[in-house]
Structures are given as C-alpha cells and as structure tokens.
Design a protein around this motif. Sequence first.
Motif, short mmCIF file in Angstrom:
data_model
loop_
_atom_site.label_atom_id
_atom_site.label_comp_id
_atom_site.label_asym_id
_atom_site.label_seq_id
_atom_site.Cartn_x
_atom_site.Cartn_y
_atom_site.Cartn_z
N LEU A 197 0.84 -1.22 0.00
CA LEU A 197 0.00 0.00 0.00
C LEU A 197 0.87 1.25 0.00
O LEU A 197 0.52 2.25 -0.59
N GLN A 198 1.98 1.20 0.72
CA GLN A 198 2.84 2.39 0.81
C GLN A 198 4.28 1.95 1.06
O GLN A 198 4.52 1.10 1.92
N LYS A 199 5.20 2.55 0.29
CA LYS A 199 6.63 2.22 0.48
C LYS A 199 7.32 3.29 1.30
O LYS A 199 6.83 4.43 1.35
N GLY A 200 8.46 2.97 1.89
CA GLY A 200 9.31 3.96 2.55
C GLY A 200 8.65 4.62 3.75
O GLY A 200 8.71 5.83 3.91
N ILE A 201 8.03 3.81 4.64
CA ILE A 201 7.25 4.40 5.75
C ILE A 201 8.07 4.54 7.04
O ILE A 201 7.52 4.94 8.06
N GLN A 202 9.37 4.21 6.98
CA GLN A 202 10.19 4.37 8.20
C GLN A 202 10.44 5.85 8.50
O GLN A 202 10.31 6.69 7.61
N ASP A 203 10.76 6.14 9.77
CA ASP A 203 10.91 7.53 10.22
C ASP A 203 12.26 8.09 9.78
O ASP A 203 13.16 8.27 10.60
N GLY A 204 12.39 8.38 8.51
CA GLY A 204 13.67 8.93 8.02
C GLY A 204 14.11 8.14 6.82
O GLY A 204 13.90 6.92 6.76
N GLU A 205 14.70 8.87 5.86
CA GLU A 205 15.10 8.18 4.63
C GLU A 205 16.26 7.23 4.87
O GLU A 205 16.35 6.17 4.28
N GLU A 206 17.17 7.66 5.74
CA GLU A 206 18.36 6.84 6.01
C GLU A 206 18.03 5.90 7.15
O GLU A 206 17.83 6.33 8.28
N ASN A 207 17.95 4.62 6.87
CA ASN A 207 17.64 3.64 7.92
C ASN A 207 18.47 2.40 7.67
O ASN A 207 18.39 1.78 6.61
N PHE A 208 19.29 2.04 8.65
CA PHE A 208 20.22 0.91 8.47
C PHE A 208 20.15 -0.01 9.68
O PHE A 208 20.01 0.47 10.81
N THR A 209 20.28 -1.29 9.43
CA THR A 209 20.41 -2.25 10.54
C THR A 209 21.75 -2.97 10.40
O THR A 209 22.16 -3.34 9.30
N ARG A 210 22.39 -3.09 11.55
CA ARG A 210 23.69 -3.79 11.60
C ARG A 210 23.42 -5.20 12.13
O ARG A 210 22.64 -5.35 13.09
N PHE A 211 24.02 -6.17 11.51
CA PHE A 211 23.81 -7.59 11.87
C PHE A 211 25.13 -8.20 12.29
O PHE A 211 26.16 -7.95 11.65
N TYR A 212 25.10 -9.05 13.32
CA TYR A 212 26.29 -9.84 13.66
C TYR A 212 26.26 -11.15 12.86
O TYR A 212 25.21 -11.81 12.78
N VAL A 213 27.41 -11.51 12.34
CA VAL A 213 27.57 -12.82 11.69
C VAL A 213 28.15 -13.76 12.74
O VAL A 213 29.16 -13.43 13.39
N LEU A 214 27.50 -14.89 12.94
CA LEU A 214 27.91 -15.85 13.98
C LEU A 214 28.49 -17.11 13.33
O LEU A 214 28.13 -17.46 12.21
N SER A 215 29.38 -17.78 14.09
CA SER A 215 29.76 -19.13 13.64
C SER A 215 29.81 -20.05 14.84
O SER A 215 29.89 -19.60 15.99
N PHE A 216 29.76 -21.34 14.54
CA PHE A 216 29.85 -22.35 15.59
C PHE A 216 31.34 -22.61 15.84
O PHE A 216 31.99 -23.29 15.06
N GLY A 217 31.89 -22.01 16.87
CA GLY A 217 33.33 -22.09 17.14
C GLY A 217 34.10 -21.11 16.27
O GLY A 217 33.55 -20.55 15.31
N THR A 218 35.35 -20.91 16.65
CA THR A 218 36.16 -19.91 15.93
C THR A 218 36.87 -20.51 14.72
O THR A 218 37.36 -19.79 13.85
#
Length: 317
Positions: A197-218
């Motif tokens: 129905l509507q695109k780009g509805i977040q509060d601000g044009e610049e919106n980023f999420t940071r994700f951690y990459v995990l592994s099983f053991g080093t």
Amino acid sequence: MQSRTIDAMNASLVRFRRYMFASSSKKPKLAFLGPLGTYSHQAACECFKESVEYISQPTIADVQQALSVDVPFGIIPQENSINGSVVETYNLLRNPAVGRDCVVRGYTVLGIQHSLVVRRGVKIEDVENVLSHEQALGQCRTWLAVHLPMASLVPMDSTASAAEKLLSSEPGGFNPRKCAAICSSVVVTIYDDLEVLQKGIQDGEENFTRFYVLSFGTDVPLPATVVLPTQNMALLRVQAPLESLAGRLDITKAVNTHGLDLLRIDRRPSLHARPFDDVYFLEIGATSDNSEWSDRLQRAVERVKRSGAEVAVLGVW
Ligand SMILES: O=C(O)C(=O)C[C@]1(C(=O)O)C=C[C@@H](O)C=C1
C-alpha cells in the motif's frame, strides 16, 4: 530518497531473488530469522550469496540455538540506526554458550526500507491492526501515528512472519482483511496475494540495521567469497560484581590503558538472580595504532578479570 540509494537497493533486491532459494546439501548451512523475505534473510544473502544453504528459524534466539557442526553459520540483527539496539539479540548474548560454542565473526549493514503490506484488495481505511517485528514498528512510529493513529500495533517474531500471517484465515484472532504488515516490499514477490500500500514508511530516509555474523566455534572458515568489514574489533561480555558506577567505569580505564577504543556499551539485566545486577557488552576496537592488537586486547581482558569481573570474549574480528 536519493535515486542512487534507490538504484542500489533495487540492485540488491535483484541479487537477493537470485540467492534466496539457493539450496544444496553440499553447502554449509546458515541459520537466519525467517521466514523467507525478512531483512535478516536479505542481509545474509548480501553477504553469503550462493555459498551457503539458508535455514529459516522462527525467532532470533532460535538462530543461535540452531548453530552446530551441521549449521556452522548464523546472522542476527544487532542495532538499528532509528530504533537502537535489538533487545532479543542482547538477551541471547547473555547465554553462556555465546563466546564458548558460538562466536561473533564480524558484522554487516543493510539499508532498511519498510512497506505497509496488505492482503490484495484491503484499503488503508480498513486497517485496524498493524503486525510486525517490534523493531520495525519502532522504526515507523511517526508514520503510524499520522496515518493509522487508531490501529493496534501487534509485535510478531519477524517482519515476514507478520506478512505471512495476513494470508492465514485468522491471524492471531484478527480478521486478515483488517490487518496490515510492516515488512520489506520483497515479500510481495515471495508470497502470493499480498500487495504494497505504501513504500518507505520508516521515520527517516536513512535507515540501516547492523547484523552480527555468527559461527559455531572460531575455527570454521567463512566461505572464501564472504567479505565482512575487517577492522580489528572485539565484543566482550562483562559481569562486574561492583557496587558503584565509578567501579564499573574502571572497566573502561582498563581498555583505554591498553590503547584500545571502547566503541559502544550495551547493558542488559544479568541472568543471575540479584536485582539490577547487570551484564555489559563492550565493543572494542584498535586505535589508529593496530600493532599487537590481539596482545593488547588479551592484556586488557586479563586486567578487567583481575578486578574481579567475569569476562567472556564473544568474538574477535
Ligand atoms: O523481522 C525481520 O525482518 C528481521 O530481520 C529483524 C529486524 C530486527 O530485529 O531489527 C531486522 C531488521 C529491521 O531492523 C527490522 C527487523
């Protein structure tokens, strides 16, 4: 939004479609918060492309629980630039298995553009309930207050699970014809009978999420094609039996003394029974002088431990 950002996002969605269904039992497996079409899924596809088999999990906590010899990789959202830290993630980082069986190998950042999605034919004036992950609801607070002020906000395990719910006959007791989901517009290319129905509805044009990459053991090597930002960084979990704030700040002194930068601190209630006994998560980086980074990190960790704190290294990258 600047057209360059839109072009970059469209290109990334095209790539996402290519990797999304990539599956082969010969590839290592990667656990992500599902179902297909979540931002976690898109972030994983951006990083790991066709190098892994994607394994959907119902919750962020399940991603960590799924890690094993059979599922060596995972990805979890850590922080959003509008709505802040992802509480579910910091809650699971308290788990003693993190830092022992499961470690952080680095991070990746994804641009987030939210859409209001409905079952085909539903109009905005029909919407009484908005379903989404609580992070997405938080990132769209202003738009929701203006356009759907009377709607109930219903937290779900993920943005794509909210979209999927619109297709069930009674989503959590709600009439799907009175519901909308906040999610990526990519979901309408995955699930039939949904429309944006509507695109780009977040509060601000610049919106980023940071994700951690995990592994099983080093020891498990990341696939050769995976390129993560490689600064000298580490994530520590510190539990200090210190009564005063000054005492807690000693931890930051120990880090500074060894020429390291304290980049961020997050705090959650500890899993121990004592009320207000908190656990701290410190992201540490090398200063401009990168020499002997791991030795200096080790010395800082030892010093914090000598002050009586419990320290677990959750990842070094
Ligand atoms: O629900 C999703 O699509 C997710 O991948 C989770 C998540 C989050 O927890 O931050 C990821 C990115 C966005 O910030 C919104 C939701």
